[in-house]
Design a protein around this motif. Structure first.
Motif, PDB file in Angstrom:
ATOM      1  N   GLU A  24     -11.783 -25.930  -6.221  1.00  0.00           N
ATOM      2  CA  GLU A  24     -11.425 -24.667  -6.872  1.00  0.00           C
ATOM      3  C   GLU A  24     -12.007 -23.460  -6.146  1.00  0.00           C
ATOM      4  N   VAL A  25     -13.264 -23.573  -5.721  1.00  0.00           N
ATOM      5  CA  VAL A  25     -13.913 -22.452  -5.042  1.00  0.00           C
ATOM      6  C   VAL A  25     -13.234 -22.164  -3.710  1.00  0.00           C
ATOM      7  N   ASN A  26     -12.859 -23.204  -2.995  1.00  0.00           N
ATOM      8  CA  ASN A  26     -12.191 -23.018  -1.714  1.00  0.00           C
ATOM      9  C   ASN A  26     -10.804 -22.409  -1.902  1.00  0.00           C
ATOM     10  N   LEU A  27     -10.070 -22.841  -2.927  1.00  0.00           N
ATOM     11  CA  LEU A  27      -8.757 -22.259  -3.195  1.00  0.00           C
ATOM     12  C   LEU A  27      -8.874 -20.805  -3.646  1.00  0.00           C
ATOM     13  N   LEU A  28      -9.907 -20.494  -4.423  1.00  0.00           N
ATOM     14  CA  LEU A  28     -10.137 -19.100  -4.819  1.00  0.00           C
ATOM     15  C   LEU A  28     -10.428 -18.244  -3.591  1.00  0.00           C
ATOM     16  N   PHE A  29     -11.232 -18.786  -2.685  1.00  0.00           N
ATOM     17  CA  PHE A  29     -11.512 -18.069  -1.442  1.00  0.00           C
ATOM     18  C   PHE A  29     -10.227 -17.870  -0.636  1.00  0.00           C
ATOM     19  N   GLY A  30      -9.380 -18.906  -0.581  1.00  0.00           N
ATOM     20  CA  GLY A  30      -8.098 -18.788   0.102  1.00  0.00           C
ATOM     21  C   GLY A  30      -7.195 -17.758  -0.560  1.00  0.00           C
ATOM     22  N   PHE A  31      -7.233 -17.674  -1.897  1.00  0.00           N
ATOM     23  CA  PHE A  31      -6.458 -16.673  -2.613  1.00  0.00           C
ATOM     24  C   PHE A  31      -6.938 -15.279  -2.252  1.00  0.00           C
ATOM     25  N   LEU A  32      -8.257 -15.093  -2.178  1.00  0.00           N
ATOM     26  CA  LEU A  32      -8.802 -13.790  -1.794  1.00  0.00           C
ATOM     27  C   LEU A  32      -8.457 -13.452  -0.345  1.00  0.00           C
ATOM     28  N   LEU A  33      -8.492 -14.458   0.540  1.00  0.00           N
ATOM     29  CA  LEU A  33      -8.071 -14.221   1.923  1.00  0.00           C
ATOM     30  C   LEU A  33      -6.593 -13.840   1.987  1.00  0.00           C
ATOM     31  N   GLY A  34      -5.768 -14.502   1.172  1.00  0.00           N
ATOM     32  CA  GLY A  34      -4.357 -14.162   1.112  1.00  0.00           C
ATOM     33  C   GLY A  34      -4.138 -12.745   0.610  1.00  0.00           C
ATOM     34  N   THR A  35      -4.937 -12.339  -0.366  1.00  0.00           N
ATOM     35  CA  THR A  35      -4.855 -10.968  -0.870  1.00  0.00           C
ATOM     36  C   THR A  35      -5.211  -9.975   0.223  1.00  0.00           C
ATOM     37  N   MET A  36      -6.245 -10.289   0.993  1.00  0.00           N
ATOM     38  CA  MET A  36      -6.623  -9.400   2.103  1.00  0.00           C
ATOM     39  C   MET A  36      -5.514  -9.364   3.165  1.00  0.00           C
ATOM     40  N   ALA A  37      -4.887 -10.500   3.433  1.00  0.00           N
ATOM     41  CA  ALA A  37      -3.791 -10.535   4.408  1.00  0.00           C
ATOM     42  C   ALA A  37      -2.615  -9.695   3.921  1.00  0.00           C
ATOM     43  N   LEU A  38      -2.292  -9.794   2.638  1.00  0.00           N
ATOM     44  CA  LEU A  38      -1.213  -8.975   2.084  1.00  0.00           C
ATOM     45  C   LEU A  38      -1.580  -7.496   2.109  1.00  0.00           C
ATOM     46  N   TYR A  39      -2.853  -7.204   1.967  1.00  0.00           N
ATOM     47  CA  TYR A  39      -3.297  -5.816   2.051  1.00  0.00           C
ATOM     48  C   TYR A  39      -3.083  -5.260   3.468  1.00  0.00           C
ATOM     49  N   LEU A  40      -3.355  -6.099   4.466  1.00  0.00           N
ATOM     50  CA  LEU A  40      -3.216  -5.657   5.847  1.00  0.00           C
ATOM     51  C   LEU A  40      -1.758  -5.380   6.219  1.00  0.00           C
ATOM     52  N   ILE A  41      -0.831  -6.088   5.594  1.00  0.00           N
ATOM     53  CA  ILE A  41       0.583  -5.890   5.916  1.00  0.00           C
ATOM     54  C   ILE A  41       1.332  -5.237   4.740  1.00  0.00           C
ATOM     55  N   ARG A  42       0.624  -4.476   3.930  1.00  0.00           N
ATOM     56  CA  ARG A  42       1.206  -3.889   2.713  1.00  0.00           C
ATOM     57  C   ARG A  42       2.366  -2.943   3.002  1.00  0.00           C
ATOM     58  N   GLU A  43       2.348  -2.238   4.130  1.00  0.00           N
ATOM     59  CA  GLU A  43       3.442  -1.306   4.433  1.00  0.00           C
ATOM     60  C   GLU A  43       4.722  -2.064   4.776  1.00  0.00           C
ATOM     61  N   GLN A  44       4.594  -3.210   5.415  1.00  0.00           N
ATOM     62  CA  GLN A  44       5.762  -3.988   5.794  1.00  0.00           C
ATOM     63  C   GLN A  44       6.331  -4.779   4.615  1.00  0.00           C
ATOM     64  N   THR A  45       5.469  -5.203   3.698  1.00  0.00           N
ATOM     65  CA  THR A  45       5.923  -6.040   2.578  1.00  0.00           C
ATOM     66  C   THR A  45       6.107  -5.265   1.286  1.00  0.00           C
ATOM     67  N   GLY A  46       5.623  -4.042   1.230  1.00  0.00           N
ATOM     68  CA  GLY A  46       5.706  -3.275  -0.014  1.00  0.00           C
ATOM     69  C   GLY A  46       4.815  -3.838  -1.094  1.00  0.00           C
ATOM     70  N   SER A  47       3.669  -4.357  -0.695  1.00  0.00           N
ATOM     71  CA  SER A  47       2.786  -5.028  -1.649  1.00  0.00           C
ATOM     72  C   SER A  47       1.763  -4.095  -2.275  1.00  0.00           C
ATOM     73  N   ASP A  48       1.963  -2.789  -2.162  1.00  0.00           N
ATOM     74  CA  ASP A  48       1.010  -1.839  -2.755  1.00  0.00           C
ATOM     75  C   ASP A  48       0.880  -2.037  -4.264  1.00  0.00           C
ATOM     76  N   ARG A  49       2.028  -2.165  -4.956  1.00  0.00           N
ATOM     77  CA  ARG A  49       1.990  -2.330  -6.417  1.00  0.00           C
ATOM     78  C   ARG A  49       1.314  -3.635  -6.808  1.00  0.00           C
ATOM     79  N   TYR A  50       1.594  -4.707  -6.063  1.00  0.00           N
ATOM     80  CA  TYR A  50       0.978  -6.003  -6.347  1.00  0.00           C
ATOM     81  C   TYR A  50      -0.527  -5.921  -6.221  1.00  0.00           C
ATOM     82  N   LEU A  51      -1.004  -5.313  -5.141  1.00  0.00           N
ATOM     83  CA  LEU A  51      -2.443  -5.218  -4.923  1.00  0.00           C
ATOM     84  C   LEU A  51      -3.092  -4.299  -5.953  1.00  0.00           C
ATOM     85  N   ARG A  52      -2.405  -3.242  -6.324  1.00  0.00           N
ATOM     86  CA  ARG A  52      -2.941  -2.340  -7.356  1.00  0.00           C
ATOM     87  C   ARG A  52      -3.040  -3.069  -8.695  1.00  0.00           C
ATOM     88  N   ARG A  53      -2.000  -3.813  -9.048  1.00  0.00           N
ATOM     89  CA  ARG A  53      -2.040  -4.565 -10.309  1.00  0.00           C
ATOM     90  C   ARG A  53      -3.136  -5.628 -10.269  1.00  0.00           C
TER      91      ARG A  53
END
Length: 158
Positions: A24-53
């Protein structure tokens, strides 16, 4: 919005597969890494609203933890007093939230907080009846709920 959440879960599962651990801890860490990856490409994916929520839901959870600790201390101080002088009561809380999900979340957060219990919702879904172990000032209690739980729910889910 839902698609980005699923992508984030897939990134967490991919992290688990790469590291060879689905703890569980490793998957949570992977989820946080995925969130950071989506943050880095937020302009291309339009993930601003997702990250804000995501952030606003985290803030709601931290608000709940803060209120939980605060009310647990209040209830403990009431119980430890030599002479208990309480003013219990049921207050009629006017709801700003109007969707079933939001009303249910607010009622559950209130019920999970020590010293308070959601009793009922009016038929027109405009009032939530709350039993409080000690209500010295009804308006202060209403304002406290409105400025903490209800405001954070409205921010996170609107």
């Amino acid at each position: 919005m839902t698609g980005l959440f699923l992508i984030n879960i897939l990134l967490a599962l991919a992290w688990g597969a790469v590291t060879g651990s689905f703890a569980e801890v490793n998957l949570l860490f992977g989820f946080l890494l995925g969130t950071m990856a989506l943050y880095l490409i937020r302009e291309q994916t339009g993930s601003d609203r997702y990250l804000r929520r995501f952030w606003l839901i985290f803030v709601l959870a931290m608000t709940f933890v803060y209120e939980l600790v605060l009310s647990a201390v209040r209830v403990a101080s009431i119980v430890l007093r030599p002479k208990i002088e309480l003013k219990p009561g049921i207050i009629a809380y006017p709801l700003t939230v109007d969707r079933d999900f939001e009303i249910t979340m607010l009622a559950n957060l209130i019920t999970l907080t020590p010293g308070t219990l959601s009793v009922d919702v009016s038929d027109d879904r405009s009032t939530l009846y709350i039993h409080c172990i000690d209500v010295p000032d009804k308006q202060a209690t209403i304002d406290d709920i409105k400025n903490s739980f209800e405001r954070k729910i409205l921010e996170a889910f609107r």
